[in-house]
Design a protein around this motif. Sequence first.
Motif, PDB file in Angstrom:
ATOM      1  N   GLY A 111       0.788  -1.219   0.000  1.00  0.00           N
ATOM      2  CA  GLY A 111       0.000   0.000   0.000  1.00  0.00           C
ATOM      3  C   GLY A 111       0.821   1.270   0.000  1.00  0.00           C
ATOM      4  N   GLN A 112       2.144   1.148   0.052  1.00  0.00           N
ATOM      5  CA  GLN A 112       3.015   2.322   0.043  1.00  0.00           C
ATOM      6  C   GLN A 112       3.300   2.717  -1.405  1.00  0.00           C
ATOM      7  OE1 GLN A 112       7.033   1.714   1.590  1.00  0.00           O
ATOM      8  NE2 GLN A 112       7.032   3.772   2.469  1.00  0.00           N
ATOM      9  N   SER A 113       3.126   3.991  -1.730  1.00  0.00           N
ATOM     10  CA  SER A 113       3.384   4.444  -3.088  1.00  0.00           C
ATOM     11  C   SER A 113       4.879   4.543  -3.351  1.00  0.00           C
ATOM     12  CB  SER A 113       2.741   5.811  -3.332  1.00  0.00           C
ATOM     13  OG  SER A 113       3.465   6.834  -2.656  1.00  0.00           O
ATOM     14  N   LEU A 114       5.232   4.572  -4.619  1.00  0.00           N
ATOM     15  CA  LEU A 114       6.635   4.729  -5.005  1.00  0.00           C
ATOM     16  C   LEU A 114       7.207   6.021  -4.430  1.00  0.00           C
ATOM     17  CD1 LEU A 114       9.150   4.013  -6.732  1.00  0.00           C
ATOM     18  CD2 LEU A 114       8.045   5.228  -8.631  1.00  0.00           C
ATOM     19  N   TYR A 115       6.420   7.078  -4.438  1.00  0.00           N
ATOM     20  CA  TYR A 115       6.931   8.384  -4.029  1.00  0.00           C
ATOM     21  C   TYR A 115       7.167   8.448  -2.521  1.00  0.00           C
ATOM     22  CZ  TYR A 115       5.118   9.016  -8.686  1.00  0.00           C
ATOM     23  OH  TYR A 115       4.878   8.854 -10.022  1.00  0.00           O
ATOM     24  N   ALA A 116       6.304   7.808  -1.749  1.00  0.00           N
ATOM     25  CA  ALA A 116       6.538   7.720  -0.305  1.00  0.00           C
ATOM     26  C   ALA A 116       7.745   6.836  -0.020  1.00  0.00           C
ATOM     27  CB  ALA A 116       5.299   7.175   0.395  1.00  0.00           C
ATOM     28  N   PHE A 117       7.906   5.794  -0.824  1.00  0.00           N
ATOM     29  CA  PHE A 117       9.043   4.886  -0.633  1.00  0.00           C
ATOM     30  C   PHE A 117      10.360   5.581  -0.918  1.00  0.00           C
ATOM     31  CE2 PHE A 117      12.109   1.955  -2.571  1.00  0.00           C
ATOM     32  CZ  PHE A 117      12.340   1.109  -1.498  1.00  0.00           C
ATOM     33  N   TRP A 118      10.389   6.432  -1.935  1.00  0.00           N
ATOM     34  CA  TRP A 118      11.631   7.147  -2.240  1.00  0.00           C
ATOM     35  C   TRP A 118      12.182   7.831  -0.989  1.00  0.00           C
ATOM     36  CZ3 TRP A 118      10.151  10.075  -7.408  1.00  0.00           C
ATOM     37  CH2 TRP A 118      10.327   9.192  -8.486  1.00  0.00           C
ATOM     38  N   TRP A 119      11.322   8.566  -0.292  1.00  0.00           N
ATOM     39  CA  TRP A 119      11.769   9.281   0.900  1.00  0.00           C
ATOM     40  C   TRP A 119      12.213   8.295   1.981  1.00  0.00           C
ATOM     41  CZ3 TRP A 119      13.338  13.905   2.268  1.00  0.00           C
ATOM     42  CH2 TRP A 119      13.417  14.218   3.641  1.00  0.00           C
ATOM     43  N   GLN A 120      11.443   7.240   2.173  1.00  0.00           N
ATOM     44  CA  GLN A 120      11.789   6.239   3.190  1.00  0.00           C
ATOM     45  C   GLN A 120      13.147   5.619   2.917  1.00  0.00           C
ATOM     46  OE1 GLN A 120       9.013   2.856   4.325  1.00  0.00           O
ATOM     47  NE2 GLN A 120      10.577   1.679   3.248  1.00  0.00           N
ATOM     48  N   SER A 160      13.662   3.085  -7.282  1.00  0.00           N
ATOM     49  CA  SER A 160      12.488   2.537  -7.974  1.00  0.00           C
ATOM     50  C   SER A 160      12.651   1.035  -8.180  1.00  0.00           C
ATOM     51  CB  SER A 160      12.296   3.241  -9.323  1.00  0.00           C
ATOM     52  OG  SER A 160      12.054   4.620  -9.150  1.00  0.00           O
ATOM     53  N   VAL A 161      13.871   0.617  -8.487  1.00  0.00           N
ATOM     54  CA  VAL A 161      14.149  -0.812  -8.634  1.00  0.00           C
ATOM     55  C   VAL A 161      13.975  -1.520  -7.292  1.00  0.00           C
ATOM     56  CG1 VAL A 161      15.981  -2.480  -9.099  1.00  0.00           C
ATOM     57  CG2 VAL A 161      15.621  -0.559 -10.663  1.00  0.00           C
ATOM     58  N   TYR A 181      11.681  -4.838 -15.549  1.00  0.00           N
ATOM     59  CA  TYR A 181      11.810  -3.680 -14.664  1.00  0.00           C
ATOM     60  C   TYR A 181      11.428  -2.345 -15.307  1.00  0.00           C
ATOM     61  CZ  TYR A 181      14.213  -6.252 -10.892  1.00  0.00           C
ATOM     62  OH  TYR A 181      14.526  -7.087  -9.857  1.00  0.00           O
ATOM     63  N   PRO A 182      11.855  -2.035 -16.541  1.00  0.00           N
ATOM     64  CA  PRO A 182      11.512  -0.714 -17.089  1.00  0.00           C
ATOM     65  C   PRO A 182      10.003  -0.451 -17.130  1.00  0.00           C
ATOM     66  CG  PRO A 182      13.255  -1.703 -18.382  1.00  0.00           C
ATOM     67  CD  PRO A 182      12.761  -2.770 -17.439  1.00  0.00           C
ATOM     68  N   LEU A 183       9.245  -1.432 -17.598  1.00  0.00           N
ATOM     69  CA  LEU A 183       7.797  -1.249 -17.663  1.00  0.00           C
ATOM     70  C   LEU A 183       7.183  -1.248 -16.275  1.00  0.00           C
ATOM     71  CD1 LEU A 183       5.956  -0.717 -19.999  1.00  0.00           C
ATOM     72  CD2 LEU A 183       5.413  -3.147 -20.123  1.00  0.00           C
ATOM     73  N   MET A 184       7.741  -2.021 -15.354  1.00  0.00           N
ATOM     74  CA  MET A 184       7.235  -2.033 -13.982  1.00  0.00           C
ATOM     75  C   MET A 184       7.483  -0.691 -13.292  1.00  0.00           C
ATOM     76  SD  MET A 184       5.774  -4.906 -13.771  1.00  0.00           S
ATOM     77  CE  MET A 184       5.229  -4.683 -12.076  1.00  0.00           C
ATOM     78  N   ILE A 185       8.591  -0.022 -13.608  1.00  0.00           N
ATOM     79  CA  ILE A 185       8.857   1.290 -13.035  1.00  0.00           C
ATOM     80  C   ILE A 185       7.822   2.295 -13.531  1.00  0.00           C
ATOM     81  CG2 ILE A 185      10.486   3.226 -13.063  1.00  0.00           C
ATOM     82  CD1 ILE A 185      12.753   1.168 -13.014  1.00  0.00           C
ATOM     83  N   LEU A 186       7.502   2.237 -14.829  1.00  0.00           N
ATOM     84  CA  LEU A 186       6.456   3.118 -15.350  1.00  0.00           C
ATOM     85  C   LEU A 186       5.128   2.846 -14.666  1.00  0.00           C
ATOM     86  CD1 LEU A 186       7.242   3.118 -19.192  1.00  0.00           C
ATOM     87  CD2 LEU A 186       7.823   4.862 -17.492  1.00  0.00           C
ATOM     88  N   MET A 187       4.825   1.582 -14.429  1.00  0.00           N
ATOM     89  CA  MET A 187       3.588   1.223 -13.746  1.00  0.00           C
ATOM     90  C   MET A 187       3.585   1.748 -12.312  1.00  0.00           C
ATOM     91  SD  MET A 187       1.978  -2.591 -13.086  1.00  0.00           S
ATOM     92  CE  MET A 187       1.956  -2.953 -14.836  1.00  0.00           C
ATOM     93  N   ALA A 188       4.720   1.635 -11.632  1.00  0.00           N
ATOM     94  CA  ALA A 188       4.815   2.093 -10.242  1.00  0.00           C
ATOM     95  C   ALA A 188       4.647   3.598 -10.137  1.00  0.00           C
ATOM     96  CB  ALA A 188       6.148   1.664  -9.642  1.00  0.00           C
TER      97      ALA A 188
END
Length: 381
Positions: free
Chosen positions: A181-190, A267-268, A339-346
């Motif tokens: 449930g954690q978004s990519l953007y929240a994860f970046w900071w974490q 992101s990876v 991974y590239p397409l999964m990053i776009l999805m995330a």
Amino acid sequence: MLQPLANAQTMSAFKKLGFLSIYLMILLSNGVFILTHGQFTWTGVLFAYGVVPLVDALMGKDKNNAAKEDFERLMNDRFFDSVVYSLVYVHLIQLGLAVFAILTYEMTLFQWIGYVLSLGIFAGTMINVAHELGHRSSKTAQFHAKLTLMTVCYMHFFIEHNRGHHVWVATPHDPATARKGQSLYAFWWQSVTGSFRSALAIERRLLEKANVSFWSIRNNMIWAVLLPLLFCGLLTALGSWKAGRLAWEVIPFFFGQSLVAILLLESVNYIEHYGIVRREIAPGKYERVNPLHSWNANHLFSNLVLFQLQRHSDHHAYASRPYQVLRHFDESPQLPFGYPLMILMASVPPLWFSVMDRRLEHWRGYAYDSQHIAQVVREMA
């Protein structure tokens, strides 16, 4: 989809040469830019997030593992080392060419953004090279890993990844493991802030154990901060000498490409470990990492570009295993795309959650089954 290659021997030879495909990104991210005098700057982005997913779809998946009789030969084949070591120096040359380019060609803001993104994406793949070398025991490999991480302002990764992430992966103690449930953007900071704090704590413990002051020159975290700044200063000085003035443009370019590389790495991390948690078998003690504890993708072309990083479960089970012999496990949780397409999805959280949360629930249905885990561990040995 293209027809699968004829046999295991043909596949092995194809994959060996296929690891050179990363040089296509070099050609497209900087070569085309210079050849067109600064007109085309988005080619690296188009390669990573357009060409790679398209070729993945055409070439399909690769579940082949190196045969036992080929294992030693592949381990001792110096070709695989020469690829990753050479990329370290190619990357340094590429940064030098980039300094020359941004001081030579006039670019619009749109072109500037494309160039920083293209070079940053390649720099992100270089963190993967540093990751590969940083897991090796030789001082030469570790030196090249640190040198590469210096060029993207992420030298503390060498400390935290080996002594932190690999110990605590798939637990609440790991900042590089995303929660359900954690978004990519929240994860970046974490992950960015948490990994730095973790590396600082690890280095502090090591210094205390050695009875060395925190403010000693032996503190690797001090060098992790200072060396990228000194490297940026060197690039700026060279650019200023070339331009005959203060080349201030070098500074935002250097830190811009570093930021892109760092966020690509994180992101990876996000897609590799999203929602996966190991069982806590005693207070603060977790089950051993096994192939069920990382998301995997067996899409052939993206695995060649990323040195089989997408075979992530085997890497966590055997961190010192070189990229050319990483194995596929059918039991590992599988991503629908590379991974590239999964990053776009995330990058679109509702889309990510709608696809991955269902897969995560399916994973939980078998990941905590004792008999299934025992079978996986046997196959992993």
